[in-house]
Design a protein around this motif. Sequence first.
Motif, PDB file in Angstrom:
ATOM      1  N   ASP A 131     -10.222 106.977  70.816  1.00  0.00           N
ATOM      2  CA  ASP A 131      -9.099 105.961  70.219  1.00  0.00           C
ATOM      3  C   ASP A 131      -9.779 105.146  69.143  1.00  0.00           C
ATOM      4  OD1 ASP A 131      -6.967 107.029  71.365  1.00  0.00           O
ATOM      5  OD2 ASP A 131      -7.033 105.725  73.024  1.00  0.00           O
ATOM      6  N   LYS A 132     -10.829 105.694  68.544  1.00  0.00           N
ATOM      7  CA  LYS A 132     -11.385 104.817  67.288  1.00  0.00           C
ATOM      8  C   LYS A 132     -10.669 105.059  66.037  1.00  0.00           C
ATOM      9  CE  LYS A 132     -14.846 103.266  69.553  1.00  0.00           C
ATOM     10  NZ  LYS A 132     -15.024 101.507  69.745  1.00  0.00           N
ATOM     11  N   TYR A 133     -10.383 104.216  65.177  1.00  0.00           N
ATOM     12  CA  TYR A 133      -9.539 104.399  63.944  1.00  0.00           C
ATOM     13  C   TYR A 133     -10.691 104.594  63.118  1.00  0.00           C
ATOM     14  CZ  TYR A 133      -7.827 102.951  59.449  1.00  0.00           C
ATOM     15  OH  TYR A 133      -7.671 103.032  58.231  1.00  0.00           O
ATOM     16  N   SER A 134     -10.418 105.796  62.217  1.00  0.00           N
ATOM     17  CA  SER A 134     -11.409 105.998  60.820  1.00  0.00           C
ATOM     18  C   SER A 134     -10.626 106.620  59.808  1.00  0.00           C
ATOM     19  CB  SER A 134     -12.260 106.948  61.324  1.00  0.00           C
ATOM     20  OG  SER A 134     -11.821 108.247  61.821  1.00  0.00           O
ATOM     21  N   ARG A 135     -11.097 106.160  58.572  1.00  0.00           N
ATOM     22  CA  ARG A 135     -10.356 106.902  57.529  1.00  0.00           C
ATOM     23  C   ARG A 135     -10.809 108.374  57.234  1.00  0.00           C
ATOM     24  NH1 ARG A 135     -11.313 102.463  52.428  1.00  0.00           N
ATOM     25  NH2 ARG A 135     -10.335 100.546  53.811  1.00  0.00           N
ATOM     26  N   LEU A 136     -10.122 109.191  56.703  1.00  0.00           N
ATOM     27  CA  LEU A 136     -10.536 110.427  56.311  1.00  0.00           C
ATOM     28  C   LEU A 136     -10.977 110.404  54.769  1.00  0.00           C
ATOM     29  CD1 LEU A 136      -8.062 112.621  58.427  1.00  0.00           C
ATOM     30  CD2 LEU A 136     -10.476 111.804  58.887  1.00  0.00           C
ATOM     31  N   SER A 137     -10.560 111.213  53.925  1.00  0.00           N
ATOM     32  CA  SER A 137     -10.879 111.314  52.452  1.00  0.00           C
ATOM     33  C   SER A 137     -10.345 110.184  51.818  1.00  0.00           C
ATOM     34  CB  SER A 137     -10.534 112.646  52.061  1.00  0.00           C
ATOM     35  OG  SER A 137      -8.990 112.631  51.823  1.00  0.00           O
ATOM     36  N   SER A 138     -11.252 109.680  50.734  1.00  0.00           N
ATOM     37  CA  SER A 138     -10.852 108.648  50.278  1.00  0.00           C
ATOM     38  C   SER A 138      -9.250 108.776  49.278  1.00  0.00           C
ATOM     39  CB  SER A 138     -11.698 108.176  48.987  1.00  0.00           C
ATOM     40  OG  SER A 138     -13.123 107.804  49.713  1.00  0.00           O
ATOM     41  N   THR A 139      -9.409 109.998  48.835  1.00  0.00           N
ATOM     42  CA  THR A 139      -8.213 110.612  48.305  1.00  0.00           C
ATOM     43  C   THR A 139      -6.828 110.629  49.189  1.00  0.00           C
ATOM     44  OG1 THR A 139      -9.539 112.097  46.789  1.00  0.00           O
ATOM     45  CG2 THR A 139      -7.160 112.552  46.777  1.00  0.00           C
ATOM     46  N   GLY A 140      -7.158 110.979  50.339  1.00  0.00           N
ATOM     47  CA  GLY A 140      -5.907 111.042  51.250  1.00  0.00           C
ATOM     48  C   GLY A 140      -5.534 109.475  51.568  1.00  0.00           C
ATOM     49  N   PHE A 141      -6.598 108.487  51.610  1.00  0.00           N
ATOM     50  CA  PHE A 141      -6.098 106.921  51.970  1.00  0.00           C
ATOM     51  C   PHE A 141      -5.612 106.579  50.900  1.00  0.00           C
ATOM     52  CE2 PHE A 141      -7.462 102.636  52.745  1.00  0.00           C
ATOM     53  CZ  PHE A 141      -6.765 102.562  54.193  1.00  0.00           C
ATOM     54  N   VAL A 142      -5.781 106.818  49.550  1.00  0.00           N
ATOM     55  CA  VAL A 142      -5.003 106.316  48.534  1.00  0.00           C
ATOM     56  C   VAL A 142      -3.687 106.452  48.718  1.00  0.00           C
ATOM     57  CG1 VAL A 142      -4.778 106.729  46.055  1.00  0.00           C
ATOM     58  CG2 VAL A 142      -7.031 106.308  46.964  1.00  0.00           C
ATOM     59  N   TYR A 143      -3.028 107.632  49.280  1.00  0.00           N
ATOM     60  CA  TYR A 143      -1.558 107.889  49.398  1.00  0.00           C
ATOM     61  C   TYR A 143      -0.985 106.887  50.178  1.00  0.00           C
ATOM     62  CZ  TYR A 143      -1.867 112.393  47.007  1.00  0.00           C
ATOM     63  OH  TYR A 143      -1.895 113.360  46.041  1.00  0.00           O
ATOM     64  N   VAL A 144      -1.694 106.272  50.903  1.00  0.00           N
ATOM     65  CA  VAL A 144      -1.188 105.096  52.064  1.00  0.00           C
ATOM     66  C   VAL A 144      -1.112 104.108  51.296  1.00  0.00           C
ATOM     67  CG1 VAL A 144      -1.447 104.095  54.103  1.00  0.00           C
ATOM     68  CG2 VAL A 144      -2.027 106.370  53.908  1.00  0.00           C
ATOM     69  N   VAL A 145      -2.045 103.645  50.336  1.00  0.00           N
ATOM     70  CA  VAL A 145      -2.221 102.257  49.925  1.00  0.00           C
ATOM     71  C   VAL A 145      -1.963 102.187  48.600  1.00  0.00           C
ATOM     72  CG1 VAL A 145      -4.177 101.485  51.505  1.00  0.00           C
ATOM     73  CG2 VAL A 145      -4.567 102.625  49.180  1.00  0.00           C
ATOM     74  N   ILE A 146      -1.637 103.257  47.682  1.00  0.00           N
ATOM     75  CA  ILE A 146      -1.218 103.176  46.418  1.00  0.00           C
ATOM     76  C   ILE A 146       0.084 102.522  46.254  1.00  0.00           C
ATOM     77  CG2 ILE A 146      -0.462 105.416  46.309  1.00  0.00           C
ATOM     78  CD1 ILE A 146      -2.563 103.635  43.699  1.00  0.00           C
ATOM     79  N   TRP A 147       1.081 102.688  47.105  1.00  0.00           N
ATOM     80  CA  TRP A 147       2.392 102.384  46.769  1.00  0.00           C
ATOM     81  C   TRP A 147       2.386 100.665  47.063  1.00  0.00           C
ATOM     82  CZ3 TRP A 147       4.439 105.852  44.203  1.00  0.00           C
ATOM     83  CH2 TRP A 147       3.828 107.289  44.411  1.00  0.00           C
ATOM     84  N   PRO A 148       1.819 100.141  47.946  1.00  0.00           N
ATOM     85  CA  PRO A 148       1.702  98.864  47.854  1.00  0.00           C
ATOM     86  C   PRO A 148       1.415  98.235  46.663  1.00  0.00           C
ATOM     87  CG  PRO A 148       1.106  99.738  50.130  1.00  0.00           C
ATOM     88  CD  PRO A 148       1.130 100.749  49.074  1.00  0.00           C
ATOM     89  N   ILE A 149       0.282  98.521  46.304  1.00  0.00           N
ATOM     90  CA  ILE A 149      -0.250  98.247  44.964  1.00  0.00           C
ATOM     91  C   ILE A 149       0.780  98.360  43.760  1.00  0.00           C
ATOM     92  CG2 ILE A 149      -2.131  98.548  43.181  1.00  0.00           C
ATOM     93  CD1 ILE A 149      -3.895  99.330  45.422  1.00  0.00           C
ATOM     94  N   VAL A 150       1.617  99.334  43.925  1.00  0.00           N
ATOM     95  CA  VAL A 150       2.771  99.564  42.729  1.00  0.00           C
ATOM     96  C   VAL A 150       3.639  98.438  42.888  1.00  0.00           C
ATOM     97  CG1 VAL A 150       4.462 100.766  42.218  1.00  0.00           C
ATOM     98  CG2 VAL A 150       2.646 101.978  42.647  1.00  0.00           C
ATOM     99  N   TYR A 151       4.029  97.998  44.167  1.00  0.00           N
ATOM    100  CA  TYR A 151       4.826  97.060  44.472  1.00  0.00           C
ATOM    101  C   TYR A 151       4.382  95.635  43.840  1.00  0.00           C
ATOM    102  CZ  TYR A 151       8.262  99.376  47.674  1.00  0.00           C
ATOM    103  OH  TYR A 151       9.065  99.957  48.111  1.00  0.00           O
ATOM    104  N   VAL A 152       2.976  95.296  44.120  1.00  0.00           N
ATOM    105  CA  VAL A 152       2.498  94.027  43.631  1.00  0.00           C
ATOM    106  C   VAL A 152       2.418  94.221  42.056  1.00  0.00           C
ATOM    107  CG1 VAL A 152       0.249  92.699  43.586  1.00  0.00           C
ATOM    108  CG2 VAL A 152       1.135  93.885  45.904  1.00  0.00           C
ATOM    109  N   LEU A 153       2.051  95.106  41.585  1.00  0.00           N
ATOM    110  CA  LEU A 153       2.138  95.188  40.154  1.00  0.00           C
ATOM    111  C   LEU A 153       3.417  94.959  39.381  1.00  0.00           C
ATOM    112  CD1 LEU A 153      -0.419  98.074  39.309  1.00  0.00           C
ATOM    113  CD2 LEU A 153      -0.831  95.630  39.136  1.00  0.00           C
ATOM    114  N   GLY A 154       4.558  95.684  40.187  1.00  0.00           N
ATOM    115  CA  GLY A 154       5.881  95.360  39.715  1.00  0.00           C
ATOM    116  C   GLY A 154       6.115  93.770  39.986  1.00  0.00           C
ATOM    117  N   GLY A 155       5.772  93.367  40.885  1.00  0.00           N
ATOM    118  CA  GLY A 155       6.186  91.667  40.912  1.00  0.00           C
ATOM    119  C   GLY A 155       5.419  90.878  40.182  1.00  0.00           C
TER     120      GLY A 155
END
Length: 393
Positions: A131-155
Amino acid sequence: MVYYAELNILGFFTCLIIQHKEAKDKQEIFSTRSFKNILLIIESIFLLDTASLLIQNDMMPHTHIVHLMIMNGYFFLQALFPLEILKYCMGVEKIRSRTIRILTYIPMIITFAVLVVNSVKPFAFQIGENDKYSRLSSTGFVYVVIWPIVYVLGGLFFLIAYYRKSTDIKRENYRHIIIFAMFGFMAGILSILFKGFLLWPFISLGLIYLYVNVLSKSNQKLDILAFKDSLTGVGNAALYESVSGHIKAQIDAGTAEFALVVMDANSLKKINDNFGHEAGNEYIRTSARFICRIFDHSPIFRIGGDEFVTILEHSDYENREELLRRFDTEILHEKAVSDGVEFPLSIARGMKVYEKGLSFSEVFYEADNLMYANKSEVKKKATAEFLTENVSG
């Protein structure tokens, strides 16, 4: 791991303290529902993040699916957090466009879809052996975190836009919120670049900055509120009386050099009667913002329901004729919007330059008369345009 958990716990209690102080002090900057939601979301993220750490170190009973749900909840709230920041930033100016409100949820929906897909077929992160958490590919992880960044930039876009057109009274609040939003944005970038970066404790530092700066100026704000028009944020009649007293002293000393511009927002009663007082309030707020933009180096006062005054001194006094031309030209393109209904701005104005031998009251009286003469011209023009558009040859 212990160090990480301790920082999470410290950040959690920081949020609780701020929450308690907000309920007690009722500071203006924290008064909206969105900001209260921001605190609740950060507290929940701290709890989920700490739970994941405890699971990975076998310090908390769990199953694989429970850990997966905790991490999905963590990333979902990580997107919900900047969404609430964006809603807070938009709410500062009470944006009511349904289209904009719907568009704000699109990144949230995409984030949810990405997490569902990742749960079935991991590509961004996974819960692996033990049950260890780990990231997979950097590209794949960007799909999770890019949308919060879009929100912050919008704000940040909304905040900077409001900051640029706001009065001095509001600018201080906007500046503090922009810095707080930058904490979130930079923390998000650093968490992507550096695995293990302590994202949420870092954001709690942003909360501390925001609240300390508000508290340190609480007494000053009470003084400001006593002279601030609650609807528009410009100076009220009490402040106008105070400032005019200083001008009268300059007149007595023979050093006065100023011009008065008296303004009156047309058609307010018709808007109130036909569309309601909230529409009328928005019309007044938009009128105030327009006036502040034109006379951006001069104090603006709302001295009646639809009546404004500004005292032009220094650079605005020297450029008074150009400013009046700008006023007449730019108002033709200005509209107030309430519940999807547009109301073209119509503001009568009259300007009188102080001349030696005149009292302050006489300057105001002549500016007021010029305003009423201009009001008559504006109404005649509006009638002529109506006949041109609606009466055929």
